[in-house]
Scaffold this active site. Sequence first.
Site, PDB file in Angstrom:
ATOM      1  CG  ASP A  27     -24.666 -35.289  63.289  1.00 20.03           C
ATOM      2  OD1 ASP A  27     -23.672 -34.547  63.201  1.00 20.03           O
ATOM      3  OD2 ASP A  27     -24.709 -36.282  64.039  1.00 20.03           O
ATOM      4  CG  ASP A  29     -19.775 -40.549  64.403  1.00 19.15           C
ATOM      5  OD1 ASP A  29     -19.805 -41.635  63.790  1.00 19.15           O
ATOM      6  OD2 ASP A  29     -19.349 -40.440  65.556  1.00 19.15           O
ATOM      7  CG  ASP A 249     -26.563 -38.743  66.677  1.00 20.76           C
ATOM      8  OD1 ASP A 249     -26.183 -37.764  66.000  1.00 20.76           O
ATOM      9  OD2 ASP A 249     -25.850 -39.277  67.548  1.00 20.76           O
TER      10      ASP A 249
END
Length: 311
Positions: A27, A29, A249
């Site tokens: 991922d 951001d 995240d």
Amino acid sequence: MPCTHINHMSDEDVKSWLNSFDTVMTDCDGVLWVGAEAIQGSPQVINRFRELGKRVFFVTNNSTKHRREYKQKVDTLGFGGDLDEIIGTAYLAASYLEDCGFDKTKKVYVVGSAGITQELDDVGIQYLPIGPDIGVENRDLASLTVDLDPHVHAVIAGMDLHISFTKLLKAASYLSREGSIFIATNTDAQFPMKGKEIVVPGTGSMVAAVETAAGRKPIILGKPNPLMFEIVQKRHPSVKPERTLMIGDRADTDILLGKNCGLQTLMVGTGVHSLEKVKDWETSTDSEEQRLVPDKFADRLGDLLDRIKDL
């Protein structure tokens, strides 16, 4: 199985783990950067992965940007990589239509932004103009008439800051046509905004509105749905799920994608979910919450650098 913190692994265990995967899907951001700034150590880890022979793919549910914008960002922030290693949901939407042989004499109605239409341009698929559309607000619904394009046979629903009654009406009307295709880029509920007392609706709220109005379910492309990994595999047949590491995240998108596709998983604590949440899920009696537990956890991706730089 319980989650293992990278700091609690021996050097031999880290080496064995590193040798267990050939492909990295990460991922963006919250893992690699926040806003316009790289998270400390992340570029160095990504480049070290490549030095060790790993193939790296950047995967994001963000449908507002074309891959070229991401390519510029990963280059500017020092991550590198090729355009075909960037997998966003705008690209997935265009790829899905191309792969299923969408008739290029027909058009797409886009509830979304320029990232989607630019990807459609790349594969030669026509679409109606995007942007604000408030043409039928404040009218008597009983006498409502709307001009619909007879050539539209697909709807793509993504993040649209100009969502409106008119757009919902048109999307639902186009989706009532026999054989029409309904694609959703992703169903993220909210856009994370740490430190601000506002809730920013995510793409999922817009997809849900179109879905409700149309009375039918979309094909969902983004994480945690397997289609994202399946398209990576289709484009790159050498990628094997058991030898692929998914880094994220956010458990309900990134980690769950890994679980849904049989990938290894690593969560970092620089974004949405924390180690405390992971511990809660580990002790939960809810089987769905237990599926959110990653295989490995690191406080930040950059913490891996000292563990892998000499391997």
